[in-house]
Design an enzyme around this catalytic site. Structure first.
Site, PDB file in Angstrom:
ATOM      1  N   GLY A  68       0.784  -1.225   0.000  1.00 33.37           N
ATOM      2  CA  GLY A  68       0.000   0.000   0.000  1.00 33.37           C
ATOM      3  C   GLY A  68       0.821   1.282   0.000  1.00 33.37           C
ATOM      4  O   GLY A  68       0.257   2.372  -0.014  1.00 33.37           O
ATOM      5  N   ASN A 100       3.890  -1.779 -19.376  1.00 40.06           N
ATOM      6  CA  ASN A 100       3.872  -1.906 -17.923  1.00 40.06           C
ATOM      7  C   ASN A 100       2.417  -1.990 -17.445  1.00 40.06           C
ATOM      8  O   ASN A 100       1.870  -1.066 -16.850  1.00 40.06           O
ATOM      9  CB  ASN A 100       4.610  -0.732 -17.271  1.00 40.06           C
ATOM     10  CG  ASN A 100       4.871  -0.953 -15.807  1.00 40.06           C
ATOM     11  OD1 ASN A 100       4.318  -1.856 -15.185  1.00 40.06           O
ATOM     12  ND2 ASN A 100       5.715  -0.114 -15.238  1.00 40.06           N
ATOM     13  N   TYR A 153      -2.600   2.889 -11.853  1.00 46.22           N
ATOM     14  CA  TYR A 153      -3.014   4.272 -12.077  1.00 46.22           C
ATOM     15  C   TYR A 153      -4.505   4.364 -12.389  1.00 46.22           C
ATOM     16  O   TYR A 153      -5.189   5.267 -11.893  1.00 46.22           O
ATOM     17  CB  TYR A 153      -2.181   4.924 -13.181  1.00 46.22           C
ATOM     18  CG  TYR A 153      -0.730   5.057 -12.806  1.00 46.22           C
ATOM     19  CD1 TYR A 153      -0.346   5.686 -11.621  1.00 46.22           C
ATOM     20  CD2 TYR A 153       0.270   4.551 -13.618  1.00 46.22           C
ATOM     21  CE1 TYR A 153       0.980   5.795 -11.263  1.00 46.22           C
ATOM     22  CE2 TYR A 153       1.602   4.661 -13.265  1.00 46.22           C
ATOM     23  CZ  TYR A 153       1.953   5.286 -12.086  1.00 46.22           C
ATOM     24  OH  TYR A 153       3.268   5.398 -11.723  1.00 46.22           O
TER      25      TYR A 153
END
Length: 159
Positions: free
Chosen positions: A88, A117, A124
């Site tokens: 995290g 990637n 994201y």
């Protein structure tokens, strides 16, 4: 730390000669000192107790690699040391970057991520970034493609 984390992330997926040539230039002492001295670039380091476990780099104005817009901030680097990944810390670092973007009065935070990637792209996207374009990125002589992704301030206010 910059060399270590970048190498951990990408060395295995690139031609060794291209990668070595890239590392010599991108992470040279001269280049890193110039980045540290740029008033539009700021580095932040993440610590767990007294151990540095990651870092990120924010660029504004003309320090941004592509957009160079007054209303944007670039998250050029965000890395967590391999042995601390999966706990995290990356999300905590990303949230701090979003907070700093908001405090700076910017409309959006953007970054480039290698199209191969997939793990990072999913990370994201999970954190509200959306693809808005691409740009070339060279590792030595190897022309690769980065996705350009952005997180809009309005999303921070509604989450």
């Amino acid at each position: 730390m910059a060399k270590k984390t970048f190498s951990e992330a990408f060395a295995a997926d690139n031609d060794p000669e291209d990668f070595e040539n890239y590392m010599k230039v991108a992470f040279s002492n001269e280049r890193l000192m110039a980045e540290f001295q740029n008033p539009n670039t700021t580095f932040y380091f993440a610590y767990l107790k007294k151990v540095r476990i990651g870092y990120f780099k924010l660029n504004t104005n003309d320090a941004q690699s592509d957009l160079k817009l007054e209303e944007s901030m670039e998250l050029e680097r965000i890395y967590v040391v391999r042995e601390y990944q999966g706990n995290g810390y990356g999300a905590m670092i990303l949230n701090k970057a979003k907070q700093l973007m908001a405090e700076a009065g910017k409309s959006f935070l953007w970054l480039g991520v290698w199209e191969r990637n997939i793990k990072a792209i999913k990370f994201y996207e999970k954190h509200g970034f959306k693809k808005f374009g691409t740009h070339p990125y060279f590792i030595g002589s190897d022309k690769q493609t980065d996705w350009l992704m952005r997180f809009d301030l309005i999303n921070l206010r509604t989450s």
